[in-house]
Design a protein around this motif. Structure first.
Motif, mmCIF file in Angstrom:
data_model
loop_
_atom_site.group_PDB
_atom_site.id
_atom_site.type_symbol
_atom_site.label_atom_id
_atom_site.label_comp_id
_atom_site.label_asym_id
_atom_site.label_seq_id
_atom_site.Cartn_x
_atom_site.Cartn_y
_atom_site.Cartn_z
ATOM 1 N N ARG A 1 8.046 -21.814 53.543
ATOM 2 C CA ARG A 1 8.596 -22.851 54.416
ATOM 3 C C ARG A 1 9.320 -23.960 53.673
ATOM 4 N N THR A 2 9.243 -23.986 52.350
ATOM 5 C CA THR A 2 9.928 -25.017 51.573
ATOM 6 C C THR A 2 10.876 -24.344 50.587
ATOM 7 N N SER A 3 11.817 -25.136 50.072
ATOM 8 C CA SER A 3 12.802 -24.539 49.167
ATOM 9 C C SER A 3 13.038 -25.341 47.898
ATOM 10 N N GLU A 4 12.706 -26.629 47.890
ATOM 11 C CA GLU A 4 13.035 -27.468 46.745
ATOM 12 C C GLU A 4 11.846 -28.235 46.176
ATOM 13 N N ILE A 5 10.925 -28.659 46.996
ATOM 14 C CA ILE A 5 9.855 -29.542 46.551
ATOM 15 C C ILE A 5 8.904 -28.810 45.605
ATOM 16 N N ASP A 6 8.475 -29.511 44.539
ATOM 17 C CA ASP A 6 7.484 -28.949 43.633
ATOM 18 C C ASP A 6 6.112 -28.979 44.307
ATOM 19 N N VAL A 7 5.268 -28.015 43.919
ATOM 20 C CA VAL A 7 3.959 -27.875 44.550
ATOM 21 C C VAL A 7 2.913 -27.651 43.463
ATOM 22 N N GLY A 8 1.806 -28.389 43.550
ATOM 23 C CA GLY A 8 0.720 -28.210 42.599
ATOM 24 C C GLY A 8 -0.608 -28.077 43.305
ATOM 25 N N VAL A 9 -1.563 -27.449 42.636
ATOM 26 C CA VAL A 9 -2.948 -27.403 43.105
ATOM 27 C C VAL A 9 -3.718 -28.444 42.318
ATOM 28 N N GLY A 10 -4.297 -29.403 43.005
ATOM 29 C CA GLY A 10 -4.983 -30.480 42.307
ATOM 30 C C GLY A 10 -6.396 -30.710 42.824
ATOM 31 N N VAL A 11 -7.407 -30.065 42.222
ATOM 32 C CA VAL A 11 -7.332 -29.017 41.221
ATOM 33 C C VAL A 11 -8.292 -27.890 41.602
ATOM 34 N N THR A 12 -8.139 -26.738 40.912
ATOM 35 C CA THR A 12 -8.994 -25.579 41.129
ATOM 36 C C THR A 12 -10.065 -25.500 40.052
ATOM 37 N N CYS A 13 -11.255 -25.079 40.441
ATOM 38 C CA CYS A 13 -12.317 -24.757 39.487
ATOM 39 C C CYS A 13 -12.397 -23.231 39.392
ATOM 40 N N PRO A 14 -11.937 -22.626 38.281
ATOM 41 C CA PRO A 14 -11.876 -21.166 38.184
ATOM 42 C C PRO A 14 -13.080 -20.558 37.474
ATOM 43 N N THR A 15 -14.278 -21.132 37.694
ATOM 44 C CA THR A 15 -15.403 -20.735 36.847
ATOM 45 C C THR A 15 -16.597 -20.145 37.580
ATOM 46 N N THR A 16 -16.828 -20.500 38.827
ATOM 47 C CA THR A 16 -18.109 -20.161 39.442
ATOM 48 C C THR A 16 -17.927 -19.446 40.770
ATOM 49 N N ARG A 17 -17.393 -20.155 41.738
ATOM 50 C CA ARG A 17 -17.223 -19.596 43.084
ATOM 51 C C ARG A 17 -16.296 -18.390 43.079
ATOM 52 N N ILE A 18 -15.259 -18.421 42.220
ATOM 53 C CA ILE A 18 -14.312 -17.313 42.101
ATOM 54 C C ILE A 18 -14.166 -16.969 40.628
ATOM 55 N N HIS A 19 -14.277 -15.706 40.299
ATOM 56 C CA HIS A 19 -14.122 -15.249 38.922
ATOM 57 C C HIS A 19 -12.717 -15.588 38.434
ATOM 58 N N PRO A 20 -12.572 -16.009 37.168
ATOM 59 C CA PRO A 20 -11.234 -16.364 36.677
ATOM 60 C C PRO A 20 -10.219 -15.235 36.753
ATOM 61 N N LEU A 21 -10.651 -14.000 36.732
ATOM 62 C CA LEU A 21 -9.718 -12.887 36.921
ATOM 63 C C LEU A 21 -9.037 -12.977 38.279
ATOM 64 N N ASN A 22 -9.808 -13.273 39.328
ATOM 65 C CA ASN A 22 -9.237 -13.373 40.666
ATOM 66 C C ASN A 22 -8.368 -14.615 40.814
ATOM 67 N N VAL A 23 -8.758 -15.720 40.162
ATOM 68 C CA VAL A 23 -7.916 -16.915 40.188
ATOM 69 C C VAL A 23 -6.597 -16.638 39.475
ATOM 70 N N ALA A 24 -6.661 -15.955 38.329
ATOM 71 C CA ALA A 24 -5.438 -15.606 37.601
ATOM 72 C C ALA A 24 -4.514 -14.757 38.458
ATOM 73 N N HIS A 25 -5.092 -13.829 39.228
ATOM 74 C CA HIS A 25 -4.307 -12.975 40.121
ATOM 75 C C HIS A 25 -3.611 -13.824 41.184
ATOM 76 N N ALA A 26 -4.359 -14.735 41.800
ATOM 77 C CA ALA A 26 -3.788 -15.603 42.834
ATOM 78 C C ALA A 26 -2.686 -16.488 42.267
ATOM 79 N N VAL A 27 -2.946 -17.114 41.124
ATOM 80 C CA VAL A 27 -1.968 -18.016 40.519
ATOM 81 C C VAL A 27 -0.697 -17.265 40.146
ATOM 82 N N ALA A 28 -0.843 -16.067 39.575
ATOM 83 C CA ALA A 28 0.333 -15.290 39.179
ATOM 84 C C ALA A 28 1.222 -14.991 40.381
ATOM 85 N N THR A 29 0.614 -14.590 41.493
ATOM 86 C CA THR A 29 1.395 -14.281 42.690
ATOM 87 C C THR A 29 2.081 -15.529 43.232
ATOM 88 N N ILE A 30 1.339 -16.633 43.329
ATOM 89 C CA ILE A 30 1.911 -17.866 43.851
ATOM 90 C C ILE A 30 3.007 -18.382 42.933
#
Length: 318
Positions: A62-91
């Motif tokens: 829905r956007t084309s120019e604005i920068d977007v950040g996640v502030g912030v994710t904890c990639p250590t417990t609730r979600i395995h860092p492998l799955n976070v890496a997968h999500a981040v790579a796609t996004i």
């Protein structure tokens, strides 16, 4: 030049509203938006907690120019860092060069839900460091195996992967973590005009963008703004490490019974309806050395707040 941004508060708004807020923020001229990553809201009155990665996919469309950040994710417990890496790579692929990934050690509120023990801060930093090693290895696009103290990865490869490593900015709220962020992050992420944290980060050799969030509430009157903050974001007035240690929205509700409206009025949240108060708050953060300053409008009046900033605040910095 300082970049000015707007918070997409996942604790207060559903996914469709967050997508619309991102689109509107782009329309009125903010440079970036930052979206929070929570499993629970702080208190139940906030009422929402959508899955951030699904919401980000819609924002990318829905956007084309604005920068977007996640502030912030904890990639250590609730979600395995492998799955976070997968999500981040796609996004990151979806946004191109518009995406920034913020990481931190998290809060018990969100991370205890799998039943894993909530460790002390030093252990959380160890886990985050190892998680970042895992994610950065996966972002090379090469087959990755990892057998560490906290995580195991076997023969994993990300086939949808950005051409370059995602910008990964580390969160810090105290000097110890700021030194860690300088070594392991591509920048600094914090809250408020914390000049000492920024100085520690830079003195330790930290480079890259420096983000900070400011709480505000735009309303017709200051009394109305204070009431809105008191009802929707009293957790912002809690002292010390409570935000990291309390485990449920019910516990936060109990803790915020100590918060009075006077605490809101005398605290750091900008509740003044005078645009100059908002300009001064942003300028204070800029003077403290932050080059990415973004505002968190507390409460439901998101469109009105963005229009207020478009007309009366952003022009002071253009």
């Amino acid at each position: 030049m300082t970049q000015l941004g707007y918070t997409l508060s996942s604790e207060e708004h559903g996914p469709n509203v967050l997508v619309e807020n991102a689109r509107h923020a782009e329309e009125v001229g903010f440079d970036f938006v930052s979206i929070s990553d929570h499993f629970h809201p702080w208190i139940s009155a906030q009422g929402e907690s959508p899955f951030v990665w699904s919401t980000l996919g819609a924002i990318a469309a829905r956007t084309s120019e604005i920068d977007v950040g996640v502030g912030v994710t904890c990639p250590t417990t609730r979600i395995h860092p492998l799955n976070v890496a997968h999500a981040v790579a796609t996004i990151d692929v979806m946004f191109g060069d518009r995406f920034t990934f913020g990481v931190g050690t998290g809060e018990n509120l969100n991370e205890h839900v799998t039943g894993e023990r909530w460790p002390e801060h030093d252990v959380r930093l160890e886990k985050l460091e190892e998680a970042m090693d895992v994610m950065r290895a996966l972002w090379t696009g090469e087959t990755t195996s990892h057998h560490g103290e906290h995580y195991t990865v076997e023969n994993a490869r990300l086939y949808t992967c950005p051409d370059e490593q995602p910008t990964t900015i580390a969160s810090a709220f105290n000097p110890q973590t700021a030194e860690w962020a300088a070594e392991h992050g591509d920048g600094l992420w914090t809250v408020g005009p914390q000049e000492s944290v920024r100085e520690t980060f830079e003195d330790a050799g930290g480079e890259g963008p420096k983000y900070t969030q400011l709480d505000v509430c735009v309303a017709e009157t200051e009394d109305e703004a204070i009431e809105t903050v008191y009802e929707n974001w009293p957790n912002g007035a809690l002292p010390g490490e409570l935000s990291q240690e309390l485990s449920t929205p019910a516990h936060f509700k109990q803790a915020t019974q100590m918060v009075e409206k006077a605490d809101i009025a005398e605290g750091s949240t900008v509740t003044d309806s005078d645009p100059q108060a908002h300009v001064d708050s942003i300028q204070e953060a800029i003077d403290a050395g932050f080059d990415h300053v973004y505002v968190h409008q507390i409460g439901p009046e998101q469109e009105a707040a963005m229009d207020f900033y478009e007309e009366d605040v952003l022009p002071s910095f253009r």
